[in-house]
Design an enzyme around this catalytic site. Structure first.
Site, PDB file in Angstrom:
ATOM      1  N   LYS A 274       0.486   3.305  -3.049  1.00  0.00           N
ATOM      2  CA  LYS A 274      -0.713   4.129  -3.307  1.00  0.00           C
ATOM      3  C   LYS A 274      -0.365   5.627  -3.350  1.00  0.00           C
ATOM      4  CE  LYS A 274      -3.829   0.693  -1.258  1.00  0.00           C
ATOM      5  NZ  LYS A 274      -4.562   0.292  -0.036  1.00  0.00           N
TER       6      LYS A 274
ATOM      7  N   TYR B 278      -4.083   3.415   7.589  1.00  0.00           N
ATOM      8  CA  TYR B 278      -5.409   2.778   7.556  1.00  0.00           C
ATOM      9  C   TYR B 278      -6.286   3.343   8.678  1.00  0.00           C
ATOM     10  CZ  TYR B 278      -2.191  -0.649   5.452  1.00  0.00           C
ATOM     11  OH  TYR B 278      -1.199  -1.261   4.747  1.00  0.00           O
TER      12      TYR B 278
ATOM     13  N   SER C  29       0.797  -1.237   0.000  1.00  0.00           N
ATOM     14  CA  SER C  29       0.000   0.000   0.000  1.00  0.00           C
ATOM     15  C   SER C  29       0.827   1.284   0.000  1.00  0.00           C
ATOM     16  CB  SER C  29      -0.953   0.019   1.198  1.00  0.00           C
ATOM     17  OG  SER C  29      -2.063  -0.788   0.921  1.00  0.00           O
TER      18      SER C  29
HETATM   19  N1  GLN Z   1      -1.692  -5.403  -2.221  1.00  0.00           N
HETATM   20  C1  GLN Z   1      -2.373  -5.240  -0.984  1.00  0.00           C
HETATM   21  C2  GLN Z   1      -3.882  -5.385  -1.167  1.00  0.00           C
HETATM   22  O1  GLN Z   1      -4.430  -4.830  -2.040  1.00  0.00           O
HETATM   23  C3  GLN Z   1      -2.051  -3.915  -0.403  1.00  0.00           C
HETATM   24  C4  GLN Z   1      -2.792  -3.680   0.879  1.00  0.00           C
HETATM   25  C5  GLN Z   1      -1.982  -3.040   1.926  1.00  0.00           C
HETATM   26  O2  GLN Z   1      -0.764  -2.948   1.890  1.00  0.00           O
HETATM   27  N2  GLN Z   1      -2.687  -2.619   2.944  1.00  0.00           N
HETATM   28  O3  GLN Z   1      -4.518  -6.059  -0.417  1.00  0.00           O
END
Ligand code: GLN
Length: 309
Positions: free
Chosen positions: A68, A245, A65
């Site tokens: 992102k 998160y 993530s």
């Molecule tokens: N590739 C992971 C997913 O989509 C990334 C999620 C994460 O790092 N929180 O579930």
């Protein structure tokens, strides 16, 4: 302003390593399940160009993530703020990153922010290209510029492993396709997204990315404005409000810097005008954040008075 000392970073890392026992390696992506919980690494890249590190600083891990942030920066630079925020919202959420619930409740159905998976999929859908390779290529290109490392690429095995098991992300994408939030082939999008999450680097390279953000998007060595200041600011704001998160609020109290984590166990932190910090430790807490990563950042933030609040 105290500079981060190599010796001190190494001794803090020795102290926090044990906390890995309090977490668990992500197991919903088969390739990540094979990560060794005892691996740990940290690096601090100062805007003056110097870098200090502790642990396995050469070890390369996937961004998950953390990617992102890079995808959001690309989308902002290629399409502008108006286009980006017509696709995704700007508000944090107490739902976990993989949640589908708000997509159904919000009318029109629009992901609540670009850091949850639904929002990140909508952002990756904005990458230009005929196929997944070209789409992820845009994000890799930015990663190369920010790290000044031309070898940056994605890990094919991790990407494939996630692609083959991403049933939840697939359902988010199909739901959004049905509701007109995303366009084109869902499978191509999933392919691009899982490759993006599998972009690989070490803590020193990730910390350098943080340093460029700390320097308002401008490369501190070449003086090139890689990301326009305003877009870098938008990315950092999302790091504060949504980067950890649904633990972003407690992280803001405990540490108080813009940060983005990934389920591989990576955390990227930004210390305004000072530097970038990256920590890797694959054992995660129940919200999906690296246990030793949070512990180390907490210690460093207290010691160096990094909190922006
Ligand atoms: N590739 C992971 C997913 O989509 C990334 C999620 C994460 O790092 N929180 O579930």
């Amino acid at each position: 302003m105290k500079k981060v000392s190599d010796e001190q970073l190494k001794s803090w890392m020795e102290h926090v390593r044990i906390y890995a026992n309090n977490g668990k390696v992500a197991d919903y992506i088969p390739a990540l399940m094979r990560q060794k919980p005892e691996i740990n690494a940290a690096a601090y890249y100062d805007v003056d160009g110097s870098c200090v590190g502790a642990g396995q600083t050469e070890y390369r891990f996937t961004l998950q993530s953390v990617s992102k942030i890079l995808a959001l920066a690309v989308a902002l630079m290629k399409h502008g703020e108006g286009a980006v925020f017509s696709r995704v919202g700007k508000e944090p959420t107490s739902d976990p990153f993989y949640s589908i619930s708000k997509l159904e409740l919000e009318k029109p159905s629009k992901p609540i922010n670009p850091m949850i998976n639904a929002g990140a999929l909508a952002i990756t859908n904005m990458m230009c290209g005929e196929n997944s390779e070209e789409m992820v290529g845009e994000i890799i290109q930015l990663a190369k510029e920010l790290t000044r490392e031309d070898s940056i690429d994605y890990d094919e095995e991790v990407a494939k492993s996630e692609y083959e098991s991403a049933f939840l992300n697939r359902s988010l994408a199909y739901f959004m396709k049905q509701n007109g939030v995303i366009t084109g082939s869902v499978e191509e999008l999933l392919d691009a997204y899982t490759k993006q999450c599998a972009i690989t680097m070490n803590v020193q390279q990730l910390a350098r990315i943080g340093a460029v953000f700390a320097n308002d998007g401008k490369d501190m060595e070449t003086n090139e404005q890689i990301i326009p200041e305003h877009y870098a600011q938008i990315c950092k704001t999302f790091m504060v409000t949504c980067g950890m998160y649904n633990a972003s609020g407690s992280f803001a109290i405990r540490v108080g810097i813009p940060a983005k984590s990934g389920v591989s166990g990576a955390i990227l932190g930004v210390v305004k005008n000072q530097g970038g910090v990256a920590v890797f430790g694959p054992a995660l807490d129940e919200k999906g954040n690296s246990v030793i990563g949070i512990k180390l950042l907490e210690i460093m933030a207290k010691h160096y008075k990094w909190s922006i609040f």
